[in-house]
Design an enzyme around this catalytic site. Structure first.
Site, PDB file in Angstrom:
ATOM      1  N   THR A   1       0.774  -1.054  -0.132  1.00 43.91           N
ATOM      2  CA  THR A   1       0.061  -0.037   0.020  1.00 43.91           C
ATOM      3  C   THR A   1       0.951   1.345   0.039  1.00 43.91           C
ATOM      4  O   THR A   1       2.089   1.100  -0.079  1.00 43.91           O
ATOM      5  CB  THR A   1      -0.995   0.137   1.329  1.00 43.91           C
ATOM      6  OG1 THR A   1      -2.054   1.084   0.761  1.00 43.91           O
ATOM      7  CG2 THR A   1      -0.051   0.108   2.465  1.00 43.91           C
TER       8      THR A   1
ATOM      9  N   LYS B   1       3.373   1.210  -4.325  1.00 42.96           N
ATOM     10  CA  LYS B   1       2.673   0.541  -5.023  1.00 42.96           C
ATOM     11  C   LYS B   1       3.392   0.591  -6.561  1.00 42.96           C
ATOM     12  O   LYS B   1       3.159  -0.374  -7.459  1.00 42.96           O
ATOM     13  CB  LYS B   1       1.139   0.910  -5.239  1.00 42.96           C
ATOM     14  CG  LYS B   1       0.382   0.507  -4.209  1.00 42.96           C
ATOM     15  CD  LYS B   1      -1.234   1.022  -4.326  1.00 42.96           C
ATOM     16  CE  LYS B   1      -1.967   0.707  -3.150  1.00 42.96           C
ATOM     17  NZ  LYS B   1      -3.187   1.014  -3.288  1.00 42.96           N
TER      18      LYS B   1
ATOM     19  N   ASN C   1      -0.404  -4.104  -6.075  1.00 45.28           N
ATOM     20  CA  ASN C   1      -0.873  -3.894  -4.597  1.00 45.28           C
ATOM     21  C   ASN C   1      -0.855  -5.162  -3.805  1.00 45.28           C
ATOM     22  O   ASN C   1      -0.931  -5.444  -2.632  1.00 45.28           O
ATOM     23  CB  ASN C   1      -2.086  -3.176  -4.480  1.00 45.28           C
ATOM     24  CG  ASN C   1      -3.224  -4.136  -4.791  1.00 45.28           C
ATOM     25  OD1 ASN C   1      -3.273  -4.780  -5.927  1.00 45.28           O
ATOM     26  ND2 ASN C   1      -4.399  -4.145  -4.061  1.00 45.28           N
TER      27      ASN C   1
ATOM     28  N   TYR D   1     -10.180   4.385   3.841  1.00 48.10           N
ATOM     29  CA  TYR D   1     -11.098   3.879   4.623  1.00 48.10           C
ATOM     30  C   TYR D   1     -10.556   3.733   6.196  1.00 48.10           C
ATOM     31  O   TYR D   1     -11.546   3.377   6.838  1.00 48.10           O
ATOM     32  CB  TYR D   1     -11.440   2.497   4.090  1.00 48.10           C
ATOM     33  CG  TYR D   1     -10.362   1.488   4.383  1.00 48.10           C
ATOM     34  CD1 TYR D   1     -10.242   0.874   5.642  1.00 48.10           C
ATOM     35  CD2 TYR D   1      -9.192   1.291   3.511  1.00 48.10           C
ATOM     36  CE1 TYR D   1      -9.281  -0.217   5.802  1.00 48.10           C
ATOM     37  CE2 TYR D   1      -8.400   0.187   3.523  1.00 48.10           C
ATOM     38  CZ  TYR D   1      -8.312  -0.420   4.677  1.00 48.10           C
ATOM     39  OH  TYR D   1      -7.486  -1.618   5.199  1.00 48.10           O
TER      40      TYR D   1
END
Length: 301
Positions: free
Chosen positions: A75, A79, A100, A235
């Site tokens: 991550t 990447k 990834n 997120y």
């Protein structure tokens, strides 16, 4: 370094990145493996941790391979950098120029990109029927490359790409145009002018802005209005400032949870050769704050 021998009934993997202490990927991978009767160890390998201050990405990949890992999730911000350390790339990874997921198998390091499918699947499920005539993508880095291609696959007819590095935005616009001839792409350097002259119907954040360690938004809040759909790939936290702002203004929103779940589903299948249960992995994601502590990890990387 201790070598751990794995089998088809075991999963040994890890996540390499910066600021990943709140990542939900490890728990999703471990719970899915456990549900399928597999022994599992999944390590968070945070490059911001003091004990890794002297280590490079190459050190980490080499160490994981020597320790017998089945694979690695990669991550922010590695990447693109990881590609030079690999032996092979999947078609998706080659097309988007970002990796990834790395599968370590038979002495080879094989790079994949599950972000592309993960975002596309999340978009199809969470923003069905959205107006896809014109979207603006914020961020042309490793995640943005995958998201740009996914947006084209989801029917975005015109894609404007903004990045603090104009050359990177221009490069991504050219790449998507070459890989997805049906999509019209352009790099933009002034978001205010874009909204005034050629207003998008949707906004996607593919920058790290909004992460716990990088709070804020990559777009002026005044440009967000209720007629837009707004998606984020960040997120943690799930309710980023962008999503909260868009929700308050009445926009349809797509939090980063969907991409996080579906990229993990595909990564699990690549690591293990077994199908994953998306609903089960989604339930793990949603119950993260109530989940018991993850099992103690073995081995060192």
């Amino acid at each position: 370094m201790e070598t751990i021998t794995t089998s088809e009934d075991a999963l040994l993997a890890g996540l390499i990145g910066r600021g990943i202490t709140l990542s939900r990927t490890p728990l999703m991978q471990m719970r899915e493996a456990q549900a399928q009767g597999m022994f599992t160890v999944y390590r968070k390998l945070d490059m911001d941790a003091p004990e890794r201050a002297a280590l490079t990405l190459a050190d980490m990949v080499t160490g994981a391979e020597a320790a017998g890992f089945d694979g690695l999730n990669i991550t922010y911000p590695f990447k693109i950098e990881v590609i030079s350390l690999l032996d092979e790339l999947s078609e998706n990874a080659r097309a988007v120029g970002a990796v990834n997921t790395v599968v370590l198998k038979n002495g080879k390091r094989i790079g994949h990109n599950t972000d592309l499918w993960g975002f596309a699947e999340s978009f199809r499920r969470g923003l069905a029927g959205a107006d896809t005539r014109h979207a603006v993508l914020l961020g042309a880095g490793g995640a943005g490359v995958a998201v740009a291609h996914a947006l084209a696959d989801c029917g975005v007819a015109r894609l404007s790409i903004f990045d603090t590095d104009p050359a990177r935005a221009e490069g991504l616009a050219a790449l998507v145009a070459a890989n997805r001839p049906g999509a019209e792409t352009q790099a933009v350097s002034d978001l205010t002018a874009l909204f005034a002259e050629d207003r998008p119907t949707g906004v996607v954040n593919a920058t790290p802005m909004g992460m716990a360690k990088l709070p804020g938004m990559a777009i002026d809040a005044d440009l967000i209005a209720g007629d837009l759909w707004v998606a984020d790939i960040v997120y943690f936290p799930l309710e980023t400032q962008l999503i909260a702002t868009a929700r308050a203004k009445g926009c349809r929103v797509l939090p980063g949870s969907g991409m996080a779940v579906f990229q993990a589903v595909r990564a699990f299948e690549l690591f293990t050769g077994r199908p994953a249960d998306p609903n089960r992995m989604k339930a793990t994601f949603e119950a993260f704050d109530k989940a018991p502590p993850a099992p103690a990890a073995a081995g060192n990387v």
